[in-house]
Design a protein around this motif. Sequence first.
Motif, mmCIF file in Angstrom:
data_model
loop_
_atom_site.group_PDB
_atom_site.id
_atom_site.type_symbol
_atom_site.label_atom_id
_atom_site.label_comp_id
_atom_site.label_asym_id
_atom_site.label_seq_id
_atom_site.Cartn_x
_atom_site.Cartn_y
_atom_site.Cartn_z
ATOM 1 N N THR A 128 0.822 -1.219 0.000
ATOM 2 C CA THR A 128 0.000 0.000 0.000
ATOM 3 C C THR A 128 0.855 1.268 0.000
ATOM 4 O O THR A 128 0.328 2.365 -0.109
ATOM 5 C CB THR A 128 -0.914 0.023 1.246
ATOM 6 O OG1 THR A 128 -0.101 -0.195 2.400
ATOM 7 C CG2 THR A 128 -1.996 -1.031 1.151
ATOM 8 N N VAL A 184 4.151 3.782 -1.479
ATOM 9 C CA VAL A 184 4.461 4.305 -2.820
ATOM 10 C C VAL A 184 5.269 3.275 -3.627
ATOM 11 O O VAL A 184 4.913 2.917 -4.756
ATOM 12 C CB VAL A 184 5.250 5.639 -2.709
ATOM 13 C CG1 VAL A 184 5.607 6.161 -4.088
ATOM 14 C CG2 VAL A 184 4.440 6.676 -1.940
ATOM 15 N N ALA A 185 6.357 2.775 -3.047
ATOM 16 C CA ALA A 185 7.212 1.845 -3.789
ATOM 17 C C ALA A 185 6.539 0.478 -3.943
ATOM 18 O O ALA A 185 6.588 -0.133 -5.019
ATOM 19 C CB ALA A 185 8.557 1.691 -3.080
ATOM 20 N N ARG A 211 -0.871 -3.880 6.254
ATOM 21 C CA ARG A 211 -1.616 -3.862 7.518
ATOM 22 C C ARG A 211 -3.015 -3.296 7.368
ATOM 23 O O ARG A 211 -3.791 -3.318 8.308
ATOM 24 C CB ARG A 211 -0.855 -3.033 8.547
ATOM 25 C CG ARG A 211 -0.643 -1.600 8.116
ATOM 26 C CD ARG A 211 0.106 -0.798 9.147
ATOM 27 N NE ARG A 211 0.466 0.508 8.586
ATOM 28 C CZ ARG A 211 1.040 1.473 9.269
ATOM 29 N NH1 ARG A 211 1.347 1.275 10.531
ATOM 30 N NH2 ARG A 211 1.332 2.619 8.695
ATOM 31 N N ALA A 232 4.146 -5.086 10.991
ATOM 32 C CA ALA A 232 5.594 -5.195 11.235
ATOM 33 C C ALA A 232 5.904 -5.348 12.718
ATOM 34 O O ALA A 232 6.974 -5.828 13.083
ATOM 35 C CB ALA A 232 6.310 -3.974 10.668
ATOM 36 N N SER A 241 10.068 10.243 -2.274
ATOM 37 C CA SER A 241 8.853 10.101 -1.463
ATOM 38 C C SER A 241 9.107 10.414 0.000
ATOM 39 O O SER A 241 10.250 10.429 0.472
ATOM 40 C CB SER A 241 8.346 8.668 -1.557
ATOM 41 O OG SER A 241 9.137 7.847 -0.733
ATOM 42 N N SER A 269 13.248 7.430 5.990
ATOM 43 C CA SER A 269 14.361 6.494 6.211
ATOM 44 C C SER A 269 15.678 7.243 6.341
ATOM 45 O O SER A 269 16.536 6.898 7.154
ATOM 46 C CB SER A 269 14.451 5.494 5.051
ATOM 47 O OG SER A 269 13.249 4.780 4.964
HETATM 48 N N1 LIG Z 1 16.778 2.053 -2.527
HETATM 49 C C1 LIG Z 1 16.025 2.889 -3.177
HETATM 50 O O1 LIG Z 1 16.410 3.340 -4.198
HETATM 51 C C2 LIG Z 1 14.649 3.201 -2.631
HETATM 52 C C3 LIG Z 1 13.691 3.756 -3.460
HETATM 53 C C4 LIG Z 1 12.423 3.971 -2.958
HETATM 54 C C5 LIG Z 1 12.141 3.648 -1.626
HETATM 55 N N2 LIG Z 1 13.107 3.136 -0.847
HETATM 56 C C6 LIG Z 1 12.847 2.760 0.557
HETATM 57 O O2 LIG Z 1 11.695 1.934 0.580
HETATM 58 C C7 LIG Z 1 10.971 2.173 1.772
HETATM 59 C C8 LIG Z 1 9.518 2.481 1.398
HETATM 60 O O3 LIG Z 1 9.440 3.701 0.688
HETATM 61 P P1 LIG Z 1 8.024 4.262 0.254
HETATM 62 O O4 LIG Z 1 8.289 5.517 -0.464
HETATM 63 O O5 LIG Z 1 7.239 3.212 -0.433
HETATM 64 O O6 LIG Z 1 7.391 4.566 1.701
HETATM 65 P P2 LIG Z 1 5.850 4.635 2.119
HETATM 66 O O7 LIG Z 1 5.033 5.098 0.966
HETATM 67 O O8 LIG Z 1 5.813 5.403 3.399
HETATM 68 O O9 LIG Z 1 5.475 3.090 2.384
HETATM 69 C C9 LIG Z 1 5.802 2.429 3.576
HETATM 70 C C10 LIG Z 1 5.013 1.156 3.666
HETATM 71 O O10 LIG Z 1 5.294 0.587 4.945
HETATM 72 C C11 LIG Z 1 4.051 0.216 5.537
HETATM 73 N N3 LIG Z 1 4.126 0.169 6.993
HETATM 74 C C12 LIG Z 1 4.534 1.147 7.833
HETATM 75 N N4 LIG Z 1 4.441 0.703 9.104
HETATM 76 C C13 LIG Z 1 3.983 -0.575 9.050
HETATM 77 C C14 LIG Z 1 3.670 -1.562 10.016
HETATM 78 N N5 LIG Z 1 3.816 -1.322 11.326
HETATM 79 N N6 LIG Z 1 3.248 -2.759 9.591
HETATM 80 C C15 LIG Z 1 3.085 -3.033 8.277
HETATM 81 N N7 LIG Z 1 3.332 -2.124 7.315
HETATM 82 C C16 LIG Z 1 3.781 -0.914 7.702
HETATM 83 C C17 LIG Z 1 3.081 1.262 5.056
HETATM 84 O O11 LIG Z 1 1.747 0.770 5.247
HETATM 85 P P3 LIG Z 1 0.450 1.759 5.214
HETATM 86 O O12 LIG Z 1 0.207 1.996 3.762
HETATM 87 O O13 LIG Z 1 -0.584 0.933 5.870
HETATM 88 O O14 LIG Z 1 0.825 3.008 5.960
HETATM 89 C C18 LIG Z 1 3.504 1.356 3.590
HETATM 90 O O15 LIG Z 1 2.937 0.284 2.865
HETATM 91 C C19 LIG Z 1 11.687 3.333 2.482
HETATM 92 O O16 LIG Z 1 12.515 2.783 3.490
HETATM 93 C C20 LIG Z 1 12.520 3.956 1.401
HETATM 94 O O17 LIG Z 1 13.696 4.579 1.895
HETATM 95 C C21 LIG Z 1 14.358 2.904 -1.318
#
Ligand SMILES: NC(=O)c1ccc[n+]([C@@H]2O[C@H](COP(=O)([O-])OP(=O)(O)OC[C@H]3O[C@@H](n4cnc5c(N)ncnc54)[C@H](OP(=O)(O)O)[C@@H]3O)[C@@H](O)[C@H]2O)c1
Length: 422
Positions: free
Chosen positions: A16, A18-19, A43, A71, A185, A191
């Motif tokens: 759910t 962004v990534a 979740r 988590a 994002s 992070s």
């Molecule tokens: N290496 C790279 O190039 C790169 C690129 C993009 C992203 N990333 C990393 O990928 C991660 C995600 O990025 P994003 O932009 O997708 O972040 P985001 O949109 O905030 O997504 C985070 C996800 O984690 C879930 N979550 C948070 N707390 C939780 C819990 N207690 N139990 C279960 N699920 C939980 C959220 O669920 P809900 O939807 O329910 O809130 C959401 O699905 C970050 O750490 C980011 O740094 C890395």
Amino acid sequence: MADTERQYDIVVWGATGVAGRLVAEYLTEQYDSDVVALAIAGRNEERLDSLATDLTAGTEWDDVPILLGDATDPESLRAMAERTAVVCTTVGPYTAYGTPLVEACIDAGTDYCDLTGEVNWIRETVDRFHDAAVEAETRIVHSCGFDSVPADIGTALVQSFAREEFGAPCETVRIYVEDGSGGVSGGTLASFGELFEAAADDPAVRRALANPYSLAPPGEREGVDPGEQRRPRKDSLRGGWTAPSPMAPVNERVVRRSNALLHYPWGREFRCSEVIPTGRGLRGAATAGAVAGGLGLFSAAMAVGPLRSGIQEYVFPDPGEGPTSEETEQGYFTVRVLGRRTADDDPFTVEAEFGADWGPGYGATARMLGEAGMCLLEDDTDSPLSGGVLTPASAIGTPLADRLRAVGFTAIVSEATGAGSE
Ligand SMILES: NC(=O)c1ccc[n+]([C@@H]2O[C@H](COP(=O)([O-])OP(=O)(O)OC[C@H]3O[C@@H](n4cnc5c(N)ncnc54)[C@H](OP(=O)(O)O)[C@@H]3O)[C@@H](O)[C@H]2O)c1
């Protein structure tokens, strides 16, 4: 090897976000349901239901099953890990949420890949779980997005070309983040903030960030590399000016860990660095100075608690907010990797270009993570390692470049002529 007898082949955990959503969209667009048994997990049931509906609209997928968990609830993670061969996880910040899933995957013998760039957390999983993951023959593969696939797989491409064509590896590899566009994002910035927070609170984290070899195996945490570039510098390999790269602290350490895990095929004296090229002459020098200065100021501000809180609250978008789909689809990036060997009578230079016409942090990252998951599922690797806390190059290697090339990435390697000239 991934257990393909499981109910699901791949679960996208964090679907759910962004990534995660982009990873699920990519896998359902790229593969048919009879090729990969996919489930999405998170979740929030309502949001997962709505995503499953979107994923089945206009595709040949009749149904994308959903799994619920949290988590903070290790039992739910264990139940999820036991039902799938591979987990692709985008639930971050990983320092806050990542560890219980790593444990659950090792216990269940489930291969795992993520998007973390949090050096402190990778170091924690290396120290706590590498031996258990080796024993369980389970692959825990960190950093399968823009951090650190272009740098790590780009280096693997250069080194395998050098060894095949010239019979020896390059002693020096430099990674140039040449250009890119595509947005960032709230989840990524959260992070990033978590890393500064951990460094402010914990001297062990500061020590891990200070050592260029902090991700190497225990007992092997020293070497010839001095650490990432912090100032503008003239480039010795291809001329022109370079500035520090904000991703160097993770990418360089990941590449060094790859070399160590593979038992030093690139040599014990192997050096690697990542920089941003800014051009030649006065203009190049001025741009390098501006980038280095801006990065220095930003890092200094993030190191101060109240300033960090203010930036996180008023400047960064909230977790869950991200670039528009236009930004992710219209972005692009190019990373060039130069490798040079001078030890013998005939010095040579090898060049790899790694890039895509999607935003690096999202459109391209979703494809990189999805294809890393597919490589683990199908055991499409050139790696001798069957388990451990691994890197993209040590767990998968150049087959990941082949798969990404097949879906539209540039991943080419050749001998470079004229490198090193000013
Ligand atoms: N290496 C790279 O190039 C790169 C690129 C993009 C992203 N990333 C990393 O990928 C991660 C995600 O990025 P994003 O932009 O997708 O972040 P985001 O949109 O905030 O997504 C985070 C996800 O984690 C879930 N979550 C948070 N707390 C939780 C819990 N207690 N139990 C279960 N699920 C939980 C959220 O669920 P809900 O939807 O329910 O809130 C959401 O699905 C970050 O750490 C980011 O740094 C890395």
